[in-house]
Design an enzyme around this catalytic site. Structure first.
Site, mmCIF file in Angstrom:
data_model
loop_
_atom_site.group_PDB
_atom_site.id
_atom_site.type_symbol
_atom_site.label_atom_id
_atom_site.label_comp_id
_atom_site.label_asym_id
_atom_site.label_seq_id
_atom_site.Cartn_x
_atom_site.Cartn_y
_atom_site.Cartn_z
ATOM 1 N N ARG A 132 -0.086 -4.886 8.048
ATOM 2 C CA ARG A 132 -0.328 -3.451 7.818
ATOM 3 C C ARG A 132 -1.607 -3.025 8.547
ATOM 4 N NH1 ARG A 132 1.957 -0.587 3.684
ATOM 5 N NH2 ARG A 132 1.130 1.149 4.883
ATOM 6 N N ARG B 252 0.139 10.428 1.799
ATOM 7 C CA ARG B 252 1.162 9.800 0.957
ATOM 8 C C ARG B 252 1.521 10.806 -0.127
ATOM 9 N NH1 ARG B 252 1.490 3.851 -1.655
ATOM 10 N NH2 ARG B 252 2.149 3.516 0.489
ATOM 11 N N ASP C 241 12.924 -4.357 -2.147
ATOM 12 C CA ASP C 241 11.871 -3.462 -2.631
ATOM 13 C C ASP C 241 12.160 -3.189 -4.111
ATOM 14 O OD1 ASP C 241 9.798 -1.578 -2.797
ATOM 15 O OD2 ASP C 241 10.953 0.031 -1.873
ATOM 16 N N GLN D 66 4.892 1.129 7.088
ATOM 17 C CA GLN D 66 5.265 -0.181 6.564
ATOM 18 C C GLN D 66 6.250 -0.871 7.513
ATOM 19 O OE1 GLN D 66 4.436 -1.941 3.488
ATOM 20 N NE2 GLN D 66 5.459 -3.543 4.650
ATOM 21 N N HIS E 12 9.038 5.419 4.913
ATOM 22 C CA HIS E 12 7.753 4.699 4.947
ATOM 23 C C HIS E 12 7.590 4.062 6.335
ATOM 24 C CE1 HIS E 12 4.182 2.920 3.603
ATOM 25 N NE2 HIS E 12 4.611 2.065 2.698
ATOM 26 N N CYS F 19 7.847 -5.304 0.891
ATOM 27 C CA CYS F 19 6.733 -4.417 1.235
ATOM 28 C C CYS F 19 5.596 -4.503 0.226
ATOM 29 C CB CYS F 19 7.225 -2.979 1.366
ATOM 30 S SG CYS F 19 8.060 -2.379 -0.120
HETATM 31 N N1 NVA Z 1 9.871 2.258 -2.659
HETATM 32 C C1 NVA Z 1 8.508 2.011 -3.067
HETATM 33 C C2 NVA Z 1 7.689 1.534 -1.908
HETATM 34 C C3 NVA Z 1 6.263 1.184 -2.248
HETATM 35 C C4 NVA Z 1 5.498 0.733 -1.050
HETATM 36 C C5 NVA Z 1 7.934 3.286 -3.648
HETATM 37 O O1 NVA Z 1 8.152 4.365 -3.068
HETATM 38 O O2 NVA Z 1 7.265 3.222 -4.685
HETATM 39 N N1 CP Z 2 3.595 -1.435 0.760
HETATM 40 C C1 CP Z 2 2.753 -0.432 0.481
HETATM 41 O O1 CP Z 2 2.812 0.666 1.041
HETATM 42 O O2 CP Z 2 1.789 -0.739 -0.430
HETATM 43 P P1 CP Z 2 0.840 0.266 -1.187
HETATM 44 O O3 CP Z 2 1.699 1.107 -2.085
HETATM 45 O O4 CP Z 2 -0.099 -0.618 -1.947
HETATM 46 O O5 CP Z 2 0.117 1.121 -0.182
#
Ligand code: NVA
Ligand code: CP
Length: 301
Positions: A287, A102, A219, A132, A129, A259
Site C-alpha cells: 500500500r 474515503r 474480503d 488497494q 477501492h 485487503c
Molecule cells: N469492503 C471493505 C474494505 C475495507 C478495506 C469495506 O468497505 O469496509
Molecule cells: N485495506 C484497507 O483499505 O485498509 P484500511 O481500511 O485500514 O485503510
C-alpha cells in the site's frame, strides 16, 4: 495532474506504469534513496470512515516524498455539518495540492473532482477501492512474475473490492472469477464491461470459481456502513470462505490475499490466513509503495 476516481478511468498503460513506479520506489526505499519530488506540496486526507492502512500509507508516503499530509476527519470538517461538497472542493483547492477521500458515495468523489481544481484520489467508496487494487496487482506481479493469463478468484461479497479487482484484473490481462451469493453480485455494469473485455465469470459455485486459480482473494462479509446487517450476512455468506478445500482445487503455489482487516473463521480460516501471512502482509506493505506511485502520477505527471 490526474485524478484516481476509479480504475475504469485509467488505461492499462497508466496502471502498468504506476506498478512499475511503485516497484522502483520500493527498491529505492530499501537502498535508502529518497525522492523529495512532492516538496512543498500538501495532501488533504478526508475520512468519513475508519482506516489504518490507507491513512498511514498516504501520510507516510507524502512524508517520504518530501511533502506533508493533513488528516481531515469529516466529523470535524464543516462537510459533516452539511457544507456542500461543491463548496468544500472549491475552498480546499485554494489551500491544497491534492485530496485523498474515503467516503460512502462514489458521487461525492466525482463531485470533488468536478468542482475542485486539484487531483482527487479515491481512498475507498462503497463502489470501489482502486488504491488497494494497485497494491494487490503489485504484490501478485512480485510473487508470480507477471499478471497476463494468471487466474484471480475472489470469494465473498460483490462489494467495492470485488468491483475494483474485476477492473484491475481484466485491464492487466488476468482471468477473473467471482464466487458470491446470487443477490450479492458485483456492480452489473462492471460485470458487463468485464465480459466484453476479457475472461470473466461470476458464479455462486465456490469450487468452480476457485478451480485452477493462481490467486485467491477475499474480503469481509459486512463492509463499513453495513454493521447493522452483520448477523444476517454471517448466515448468507457462511459458505463463502477461503479454506483448505478452496486452496486444494487451486493451482500449486496459489497465493492468498486479503485487503484487511480480516475476520478469521468468517471469510478466511485462521489456518489459511497464517499459512499465507507473508503474502498478505507484503500486500499491506505495498500500500505504501503503490500509494506513493499514485501520488506522483496524480500530483506531478
Ligand atoms: N469492503 C471493505 C474494505 C475495507 C478495506 C469495506 O468497505 O469496509
Ligand atoms: N485495506 C484497507 O483499505 O485498509 P484500511 O481500511 O485500514 O485503510
Amino acid at each position: 495532474m490526474k485524478h484516481l476516481l476509479k480504475l475504469l478511468d485509467w488505461s492499462t498503460e497508466e496502471i502498468i506504469s504506476t506498478l512499475d513506479l511503485a516497484d522502483r520506489l520500493k527498491e529505492e526505499k530499501k537502498k535508502g534513496i529518497r525522492h523529495p519530488i512532492l516538496e512543498g506540496k500538501t495532501l488533504g486526507m478526508i475520512f468519513e470512515k475508519s482506516s489504518t492502512r490507507t491513512r498511514v500509507s498516504f501520510e507516510v508516503g507524502m512524508h517520504e516524498l518530501g511533502g506533508q499530509a493533513l488528516f481531515l476527519s469529516s466529523k470535524e470538517l464543516q462537510i459533516g455539518r452539511g457544507e456542500p461538497v461543491e463548496d468544500t472542493a472549491r475552498v480546499l483547492s485554494r489551500f491544497l495540492d491534492g485530496i485523498m477521500i474515503r467516503t460512502f458515495e462514489q458521487s461525492e468523489v466525482e463531485a470533488l473532482a468536478k468542482y475542485g481544481s486539484i487531483p482527487i484520489i479515491n481512498g475507498l467508496t462503497d463502489f470501489c477501492h482502486p488504491c488497494q487494487v494497485l497494491a494487490d496487482l503489485q504484490t501478485i506481479r512480485e510473487y508470480k512474475g507477471s499478471l497476463e493469463g494468471k487466474k484471480l478468484c475472489y470469494i465473498g461479497d460483490g462489494n467495492n473490492m470485488a468491483n475494483s479487482l474485476i477492473v484491475g484484473g481484466i485491464k492487466t490481462g488476468m482471468k477473473v472469477a467471482i464466487a458470491c451469493p446470487k443477490d450479492y453480485q458485483p456492480d452489473a455494469e462492471i460485470m458487463a464491461w468485464a465480459k466484453e473485455n476479457g475472461d470473466f465469470v461470476c458464479t455462486d459455485n465456490i469450487l468452480e470459481a476457485a478451480a485452477g486459480s493462481d490467486v485467491l482473494y477475499t474480503d469481509v462479509w459486512a463492509s463499513m456502513g453495513q454493521e447493522g446487517e452483520a448477523e444476517e450476512r454471517k448466515k448468507i455468506f457462511k459458505d463463502y470462505q477461503i479454506n483448505d478445500s478452496v486452496v486444494a482445487v487451486s493451482n500449486e503455489g496459489v497465493m492468498v490475499l486479503h485487503c484487511l482487516p480480516a475476520h478469521r473463521e468468517e471469510e478466511i480460516t485462521a489456518k489459511v490466513f497464517e499459512e499465507h501471512a507473508n503474502e498478505i502482509f507484503d500486500e499491506a506493505e505495498n500500500r505504501l509503495h503503490a500509494q506513493k506511485a499514485v501520488l506522483v502520477k496524480c500530483m506531478i505527471d
